[in-house]
Motif scaffolding. Structure first.
Motif, PDB file in Angstrom:
ATOM      1  N   UNK A  23       0.840  -1.194   0.000  1.00 19.45           N
ATOM      2  CA  UNK A  23       0.000   0.000   0.000  1.00 19.45           C
ATOM      3  C   UNK A  23       0.881   1.251   0.000  1.00 19.45           C
ATOM      4  N   UNK A  24       0.686   2.092  -1.006  1.00 17.57           N
ATOM      5  CA  UNK A  24       1.418   3.361  -1.086  1.00 17.57           C
ATOM      6  C   UNK A  24       0.740   4.390  -0.191  1.00 17.57           C
ATOM      7  N   UNK A  25       1.511   5.333   0.302  1.00 22.24           N
ATOM      8  CA  UNK A  25       0.973   6.354   1.190  1.00 22.24           C
ATOM      9  C   UNK A  25       0.328   7.516   0.439  1.00 22.24           C
ATOM     10  N   UNK A  26       0.617   7.620  -0.865  1.00 22.88           N
ATOM     11  CA  UNK A  26       0.098   8.735  -1.671  1.00 22.88           C
ATOM     12  C   UNK A  26       0.195   8.364  -3.148  1.00 22.88           C
ATOM     13  N   UNK A  27      -0.393   9.196  -3.997  1.00 22.20           N
ATOM     14  CA  UNK A  27      -0.261   8.997  -5.445  1.00 22.20           C
ATOM     15  C   UNK A  27       1.216   9.039  -5.833  1.00 22.20           C
ATOM     16  N   UNK A  28       1.927  10.022  -5.310  1.00 16.79           N
ATOM     17  CA  UNK A  28       3.352  10.153  -5.628  1.00 16.79           C
ATOM     18  C   UNK A  28       4.144   8.929  -5.221  1.00 16.79           C
ATOM     19  N   UNK A  29       3.844   8.383  -4.057  1.00 21.64           N
ATOM     20  CA  UNK A  29       4.510   7.178  -3.582  1.00 21.64           C
ATOM     21  C   UNK A  29       4.214   6.006  -4.516  1.00 21.64           C
ATOM     22  N   UNK A  30       2.960   5.857  -4.917  1.00 22.44           N
ATOM     23  CA  UNK A  30       2.581   4.771  -5.831  1.00 22.44           C
ATOM     24  C   UNK A  30       3.290   4.908  -7.173  1.00 22.44           C
ATOM     25  N   UNK A  31       3.311   6.112  -7.722  1.00 22.79           N
ATOM     26  CA  UNK A  31       3.968   6.354  -9.015  1.00 22.79           C
ATOM     27  C   UNK A  31       5.465   6.089  -8.920  1.00 22.79           C
ATOM     28  N   UNK A  32       6.095   6.535  -7.845  1.00 17.75           N
ATOM     29  CA  UNK A  32       7.543   6.347  -7.730  1.00 17.75           C
ATOM     30  C   UNK A  32       7.932   4.884  -7.601  1.00 17.75           C
ATOM     31  N   UNK A  33       7.038   4.042  -7.089  1.00 20.61           N
ATOM     32  CA  UNK A  33       7.325   2.610  -6.916  1.00 20.61           C
ATOM     33  C   UNK A  33       7.018   1.770  -8.150  1.00 20.61           C
ATOM     34  N   UNK A  34       6.378   2.354  -9.162  1.00 19.52           N
ATOM     35  CA  UNK A  34       5.826   1.544 -10.250  1.00 19.52           C
ATOM     36  C   UNK A  34       6.318   1.969 -11.622  1.00 19.52           C
ATOM     37  N   UNK A  35       6.519   0.993 -12.500  1.00 19.96           N
ATOM     38  CA  UNK A  35       6.858   1.280 -13.899  1.00 19.96           C
ATOM     39  C   UNK A  35       5.601   1.404 -14.754  1.00 19.96           C
ATOM     40  N   UNK A  36       4.550   0.700 -14.344  1.00 14.74           N
ATOM     41  CA  UNK A  36       3.264   0.756 -15.045  1.00 14.74           C
ATOM     42  C   UNK A  36       2.230   1.244 -14.038  1.00 14.74           C
ATOM     43  N   UNK A  57       4.240  14.483 -11.121  1.00 13.11           N
ATOM     44  CA  UNK A  57       4.520  14.656 -12.553  1.00 13.11           C
ATOM     45  C   UNK A  57       5.966  14.290 -12.872  1.00 13.11           C
ATOM     46  N   UNK A  58       6.887  14.695 -12.025  1.00 20.62           N
ATOM     47  CA  UNK A  58       8.297  14.388 -12.247  1.00 20.62           C
ATOM     48  C   UNK A  58       8.602  12.908 -12.170  1.00 20.62           C
ATOM     49  N   UNK A  59       7.801  12.172 -11.419  1.00 17.16           N
ATOM     50  CA  UNK A  59       8.001  10.731 -11.279  1.00 17.16           C
ATOM     51  C   UNK A  59       7.447   9.935 -12.453  1.00 17.16           C
ATOM     52  N   UNK A  60       6.637  10.568 -13.321  1.00 12.61           N
ATOM     53  CA  UNK A  60       6.024   9.850 -14.435  1.00 12.61           C
ATOM     54  C   UNK A  60       6.960   9.605 -15.614  1.00 12.61           C
ATOM     55  N   UNK A  61       8.039  10.350 -15.699  1.00 13.29           N
ATOM     56  CA  UNK A  61       8.951  10.211 -16.835  1.00 13.29           C
ATOM     57  C   UNK A  61       9.428   8.772 -16.973  1.00 13.29           C
ATOM     58  N   UNK A  62       9.289   8.231 -18.186  1.00 15.27           N
ATOM     59  CA  UNK A  62       9.742   6.880 -18.474  1.00 15.27           C
ATOM     60  C   UNK A  62       8.782   5.783 -18.036  1.00 15.27           C
ATOM     61  N   UNK A  63       7.622   6.139 -17.508  1.00 11.17           N
ATOM     62  CA  UNK A  63       6.641   5.169 -17.037  1.00 11.17           C
ATOM     63  C   UNK A  63       5.560   4.952 -18.098  1.00 11.17           C
TER      64      UNK A  63
END
Length: 100
Positions: A23-36, A57-63
């Motif tokens: 379980x991620x603590x936030x949207x940002x946490x979930x995005x940073x942990x995931x490639x998809x 937004x910065x964590x989405x690059x390359x995902x």
């Protein structure tokens, strides 16, 4: 395969957490942990609110971002996500009836 989940409502992710999802603590946490990233929200405004944060937004690059939901403005939603993160691949997956 690892699965990370996040939802605005705890009740929505509890069944997945019970099956072993992280379980991620936030949207940002979930995005940073995931490639998809699979997103299922009901509107452009909600999608924008979730992903408009500069840290997210910065964590989405390359995902890969998959929008799975009943958006009538899917092109607008995808263009927002794509513009937020250069190199983010965005696509649409039509919602199916009966999913809650």
């Amino acid at each position: 395969m690892d699965l990370t989940v996040w939802n605005r409502s705890d009740a929505k992710y509890r069944p997945l957490a019970a099956e072993g999802a992280s379980v991620a603590s936030s949207v940002g946490d979930a995005v940073s942990r995931s490639d998809v990233i699979v997103v299922c929200v009901r509107g452009y405004d909600i999608a924008t609110a979730l992903f408009d944060d500069p840290a997210v937004a910065g964590s989405l690059a390359g995902k890969t971002l998959i929008q799975h939901g009943p958006l009538s403005t899917i092109d607008g939603c995808i263009s927002v996500h794509a513009s937020l993160a250069s190199g983010c691949v965005a696509t649409e997956a039509k919602a199916t009836r009966g999913l809650r």
